[in-house]
Design an enzyme around this catalytic site. Structure first.
Site, short mmCIF file in Angstrom:
data_model
loop_
_atom_site.label_atom_id
_atom_site.label_comp_id
_atom_site.label_asym_id
_atom_site.label_seq_id
_atom_site.Cartn_x
_atom_site.Cartn_y
_atom_site.Cartn_z
N SER A 157 31.23 6.38 -13.08
CA SER A 157 32.42 7.15 -13.38
C SER A 157 33.42 7.05 -12.22
CB SER A 157 32.03 8.60 -13.69
OG SER A 157 33.10 9.31 -14.25
N HIS A 168 28.77 9.98 -21.89
CA HIS A 168 29.01 9.71 -20.47
C HIS A 168 27.88 10.30 -19.64
CE1 HIS A 168 31.79 8.63 -17.27
NE2 HIS A 168 31.72 9.83 -16.74
N GLU A 228 31.26 7.71 -24.76
CA GLU A 228 31.59 8.30 -23.45
C GLU A 228 32.21 9.69 -23.59
OE1 GLU A 228 31.12 7.07 -20.44
OE2 GLU A 228 31.07 4.88 -20.54
#
Length: 546
Positions: free
Chosen positions: A233, A454, A356
């Site tokens: 990320s 995610h 995500e």
């Protein structure tokens, strides 16, 4: 939704294999190379290494030598608040390195959120620029090195989180592993345009840590010429940003692992960043950075909540603090830095999770009640006059899709998947090495609403589910499938770190991403390589693409 089993080259049931956080805002704030002097020995002798800065005494944990809370830069306090990282002055005598240093100041809520749980816990302190080292031995073995940069939406996380312990990589891969803290939120990302300060203080921290690793890691049994930089990320975005570093002497790293990098972020320039900083100053009721330096850090962090409200936009992942293209520390978009200059020669492993955006939106009532008109309005930002066509394409790909499902797939593609595919495309066109993956295994947590969200790949990459017991999004996963897939993924990461190639047995063959095949590894309960897995969506987003 994009996986066509008929196109798989190799199928393997990973369930039988064995293994060797952008975050939303919280609601409350809590308070030159060294040489190895001694390796760990039987009988309780503590390992000591001698570095240019001084001597360090670590500990032995589970057969590994571990050094914690090692300072890599001067504490960024007082006059050094909102200044680039400065060299640490060193210390006299032997410094104990058996306890983690404080985490960077950040928002904190006991128990965390309903997806990831906690992603950073007290103690917090501005004196946070420390790193941690796990090694099979502080000797002369010159092992490959993994440096991990945590994510967290630029506002949360820590190198001392159990989730990111270097234990499994060090033990299973015979690697030296380094994790680090860096400045977060307003302390790391505000931009004031001061002379000699520039911006991206977080980046100067990470660069200082990388230089420390290059200059000192040989004392811990590592090879300074074989460093892999990895992150997830915001940490993955950091990896790309650091690819543009032009150090004197040897390169800082030779391989990069980018897990869910938000390369679709529109990184602001100086003028927009100054305006964002002005908004922050207004929240605190101070006039300039000089006055802000006198504000205690808990007040600085508490203002993040109001920053979420003032900077947020419907249909976009909230990021109250962002990097800045200041023309000095960051001159181009991070993705571009992996295409030319020193970044072009770095081996790259890049990927994303299939859903995500479900991480931030699937359980948010403000979005689950979204209407088609709202989502169409958001889609126009991406597709313009083709918004209705795109909406239909996303809707048809998920039979029974609600407007929020279309929105989440759109955000996933905008922020993560399509920019990652674009980077793979451009590197492949230049003949630069790149491998791509998509993490497809859904979690049954929260009734399956999160899907392959995610952060879900993280415990598989580290193969350390025991460290994630408090993470709600893992509830209900089959231990057989989880352990099998974790063994395959963890093994691929180790292979890439050691050799620059993620292939290992019994993993299915994983070819480089090339313009002819566009091979992408689908990581799922059945894992295999798929040609042009994202092809339909790539052409939808870029109609001129072939």
């Amino acid at each position: 939704m994009t996986d066509d089993p008929s196109r798989r080259k190799v199928l393997k049931n990973t369930g039988v294999l064995t293994g060797a956080a952008l975050l939303s805002g919280m609601s409350a704030v809590s308070a030159a190379a060294g040489t190895a002097q001694a390796a760990p020995r039987a009988g309780g002798t503590s390992p000591v290494v001698e570095l240019p800065a001084g001597r360090l005494r670590g500990g032995v944990e589970g057969g590994l030598t571990v050094f914690k809370g090692v300072p890599y830069a001067a504490p960024p306090v007082g006059a050094l608040r909102w200044r680039p990282a400065q060299p640490h002055p060193g210390w006299a005598g032997i410094r104990e390195a058996t306890a983690f240093g404080p985490s960077a100041p950040q928002l904190y809520r006991e128990g965390g959120d309903q997806v990831l749980g906690t992603h950073g816990a007290p103690p917090f302190s501005e004196d946070c620029l420390t790193l941690n080292v796990w090694t099979p031995g502080a000797d002369d073995a010159r092992r490959p090195v993994l440096v991990w940069i945590h994510g967290g939406g630029f506002i949360s996380g820590s190198g001392s989180l159990p989730n990111y312990s270097g234990e499994t990589f060090a033990r299973n891969g015979d690697l030296v592993v380094v994790t680090l803290n860096y400045r977060l939120g307003p302390l790391g990302y505000l931009y004031f345009g001061e002379d000699g300060a520039d911006g991206n203080f977080w980046l100067t921290d990470q660069l200082a840590a990388l230089r420390w690793v290059r200059d000192n890691i040989a004392a811990f049994g590592g090879d300074p010429g074989n460093i892999t930089l990895a992150g997830q990320s915001g940490g993955a975005l950091s990896v790309a940003a650091l690819a543009g570093a032009r150090p004197t002497g040897r390169p800082l790293f030779r391989r990069a692992v980018l897990q869910s990098p938000p390369l679709g972020l529109q990184i602001p320039g100086r003028a927009e960043s100054l305006q964002r900083s002005a908004t922050y100053l207004d929240i605190l009721g101070v006039k300039d950075v000089a006055a802000l330096r006198a504000v205690p850090w808990p007040q600085l962090i508490a203002a993040t909540i109001e920053m979420f409200q003032r900077t947020g936009r419907w249909g976009y992942w909230s990021t109250p603090f962002l990097p800045v293209l200041d023309g000095v520390t960051l001159t181009r978009s991070p993705a571009d830095l992996l295409l030319s200059g020193p970044g072009a020669d770095i081996d790259v492993l890049i990927g994303w999770t299939r859903e995500e955006a479900n991480f931030a939106f699937a359980l948010n009532g403000a979005y689950t009640a979204a209407t088609k008109d709202q989502v169409l309005s958001r889609a126009r930002d991406t597709f313009g006059a083709r918004a209705a066509e795109a909406y239909t394409a996303y809707e048809e790909a998920r039979p029974g899709a609600r407007p929020v499902d279309v929105l989440m797939d759109l955000i996933s593609d905008d922020l993560f998947r399509m920019p990652a595919v674009d980077l793979a495309e451009r590197r492949a066109a230049r003949g630069r090495p790149v491998w791509a993956y998509q993490f497809d295994l859904p979690t049954p947590a929260h009734g399956g609403q999160l899907a392959a969200a995610h952060c879900l790949e993280l415990p598989f990459v580290f193969d350390n589910f025991d460290k994630w017991s408090q993470a709600p999004f893992l509830a209900g996963l089959s231990p057989r499938i989880s352990e099998g897939l974790a063994g395959a993924v963890h093994g691929s990461w180790i292979s890439f770190i050691r050799t620059g190639d993620p292939n290992h047995r019994p993993m299915p063959n994983w070819e480089r991403y090339g313009r002819a095949s566009r091979t992408t590894m689908s990581l799922d309960s059945v894992t295999g390589a798929v040609d042009d897995l994202a092809g339909y969506w790539r052409r939808l987003h870029r109609p001129t693409a072939r």
